[in-house]
Design a protein around this motif. Sequence first.
Motif, mmCIF file in Angstrom:
data_model
loop_
_atom_site.group_PDB
_atom_site.id
_atom_site.type_symbol
_atom_site.label_atom_id
_atom_site.label_comp_id
_atom_site.label_asym_id
_atom_site.label_seq_id
_atom_site.Cartn_x
_atom_site.Cartn_y
_atom_site.Cartn_z
ATOM 1 N N ALA A 1 0.709 -1.172 0.029
ATOM 2 C CA ALA A 1 -0.082 0.080 -0.078
ATOM 3 C C ALA A 1 0.734 1.206 0.067
ATOM 4 C CB ALA A 1 -0.904 0.081 1.038
ATOM 5 N N SER A 2 0.345 2.043 -0.754
ATOM 6 C CA SER A 2 0.952 3.371 -0.755
ATOM 7 C C SER A 2 -0.066 4.805 -0.315
ATOM 8 C CB SER A 2 1.749 3.970 -1.871
ATOM 9 O OG SER A 2 0.968 3.755 -3.053
ATOM 10 N N GLY A 3 0.279 5.865 -0.262
ATOM 11 C CA GLY A 3 -0.647 6.706 -0.182
ATOM 12 C C GLY A 3 -0.950 7.042 1.129
ATOM 13 N N ARG A 4 -1.388 6.217 2.217
ATOM 14 C CA ARG A 4 -1.792 6.251 3.605
ATOM 15 C C ARG A 4 -1.258 5.067 4.204
ATOM 16 N NH1 ARG A 4 -7.997 7.851 3.573
ATOM 17 N NH2 ARG A 4 -6.857 9.773 2.690
ATOM 18 N N THR A 5 -1.251 5.077 5.283
ATOM 19 C CA THR A 5 -0.909 3.653 6.365
ATOM 20 C C THR A 5 -2.341 3.096 6.520
ATOM 21 O OG1 THR A 5 0.872 5.198 7.685
ATOM 22 C CG2 THR A 5 0.017 2.974 8.555
ATOM 23 N N ILE A 6 -1.889 1.778 6.383
ATOM 24 C CA ILE A 6 -3.256 0.867 6.167
ATOM 25 C C ILE A 6 -3.242 -0.050 7.409
ATOM 26 C CG2 ILE A 6 -3.653 0.653 3.808
ATOM 27 C CD1 ILE A 6 -2.207 -2.031 3.787
ATOM 28 N N SER A 7 -2.534 0.103 8.645
ATOM 29 C CA SER A 7 -2.100 -0.577 9.638
ATOM 30 C C SER A 7 -3.539 -0.733 10.358
ATOM 31 C CB SER A 7 -1.308 -0.122 10.777
ATOM 32 O OG SER A 7 -1.459 1.477 10.914
ATOM 33 N N SER A 8 -4.647 0.285 10.196
ATOM 34 C CA SER A 8 -5.727 0.121 10.959
ATOM 35 C C SER A 8 -7.038 -0.309 10.025
ATOM 36 C CB SER A 8 -6.137 1.473 11.762
ATOM 37 O OG SER A 8 -6.196 2.635 10.585
ATOM 38 N N TYR A 9 -6.620 -0.501 8.761
ATOM 39 C CA TYR A 9 -7.688 -0.889 7.565
ATOM 40 C C TYR A 9 -7.842 -2.515 7.833
ATOM 41 C CZ TYR A 9 -7.376 3.574 5.229
ATOM 42 O OH TYR A 9 -7.481 5.068 4.884
ATOM 43 N N VAL A 10 -9.060 -2.650 7.354
ATOM 44 C CA VAL A 10 -9.235 -4.106 7.030
ATOM 45 C C VAL A 10 -8.984 -4.169 5.407
ATOM 46 C CG1 VAL A 10 -11.166 -5.706 6.578
ATOM 47 C CG2 VAL A 10 -11.382 -3.924 8.430
ATOM 48 N N VAL A 11 -8.274 -5.570 5.347
ATOM 49 C CA VAL A 11 -7.803 -5.458 4.075
ATOM 50 C C VAL A 11 -8.152 -7.044 3.779
ATOM 51 C CG1 VAL A 11 -5.602 -6.038 2.588
ATOM 52 C CG2 VAL A 11 -5.733 -4.231 4.323
ATOM 53 N N GLY A 12 -8.952 -7.227 2.636
ATOM 54 C CA GLY A 12 -9.485 -8.266 1.877
ATOM 55 C C GLY A 12 -8.603 -8.761 0.732
ATOM 56 N N TRP A 13 -8.465 -10.357 0.841
ATOM 57 C CA TRP A 13 -8.129 -10.992 -0.611
ATOM 58 C C TRP A 13 -9.406 -11.477 -1.265
ATOM 59 C CZ3 TRP A 13 -3.496 -10.493 -2.807
ATOM 60 C CH2 TRP A 13 -2.410 -10.113 -2.163
ATOM 61 N N PHE A 14 -9.315 -11.208 -2.445
ATOM 62 C CA PHE A 14 -10.554 -11.611 -3.316
ATOM 63 C C PHE A 14 -9.776 -12.337 -4.472
ATOM 64 C CE2 PHE A 14 -14.321 -9.214 -1.789
ATOM 65 C CZ PHE A 14 -13.498 -8.226 -0.957
ATOM 66 N N ARG A 15 -10.507 -13.093 -5.268
ATOM 67 C CA ARG A 15 -10.200 -13.753 -6.300
ATOM 68 C C ARG A 15 -11.321 -14.089 -7.428
ATOM 69 N NH1 ARG A 15 -8.896 -20.208 -4.407
ATOM 70 N NH2 ARG A 15 -11.233 -20.670 -4.088
ATOM 71 N N GLN A 16 -11.012 -13.947 -8.732
ATOM 72 C CA GLN A 16 -12.067 -14.160 -9.448
ATOM 73 C C GLN A 16 -11.423 -15.555 -10.633
ATOM 74 O OE1 GLN A 16 -13.458 -10.779 -11.704
ATOM 75 N NE2 GLN A 16 -15.323 -11.875 -12.196
ATOM 76 N N ARG A 17 -12.108 -16.506 -10.268
ATOM 77 C CA ARG A 17 -11.779 -17.762 -11.344
ATOM 78 C C ARG A 17 -12.464 -17.675 -12.510
ATOM 79 N NH1 ARG A 17 -13.196 -22.502 -7.193
ATOM 80 N NH2 ARG A 17 -15.010 -20.997 -6.606
ATOM 81 N N PRO A 18 -12.010 -18.223 -13.545
ATOM 82 C CA PRO A 18 -12.651 -18.306 -14.841
ATOM 83 C C PRO A 18 -13.998 -18.476 -14.818
ATOM 84 C CG PRO A 18 -10.405 -19.160 -15.023
ATOM 85 C CD PRO A 18 -10.827 -19.239 -13.509
#
Length: 121
Positions: free
Chosen positions: A24-41
């Motif tokens: 991440a850049s632009g802002r500190t994300i230490s207090s953010y929720v971060v999700g991982w998503f995927r899109q399968r074919p």
Amino acid sequence: QVQLVESGGGLVQAGGSLRLSCAASGRTISSYVVGWFRQRPRKERELVGAINWRPDMTYYSDAVNGRFTISRDNAKNTVYLQMDDLKPEDTAVYYCAADDGLSTPLEYPYWGQGTQVTVSS
């Protein structure tokens, strides 16, 4: 604004491992929720897992629980997705997304460009 860049995708054999990074850049994300998503074919995008600002608060979908691990390095402003015991059905474009978590439901307004993961049988 938050900018997210994923890396670490590639081609791996079934049973192998990969570690994806979400920088991440632009802002500190230490207090953010971060999700991982995927899109399968030919599938809709799905949430794989997420990590809250408390490092021990994580969520995983049933499909990946026990095989994938999300962690964060606040000093590097980066979140990781460790993927072990990969299966061909894990083949997808993987995205990370962030939400400041100040309101619900989460909307994940910030997204990376995605990284391709291909698992061969």
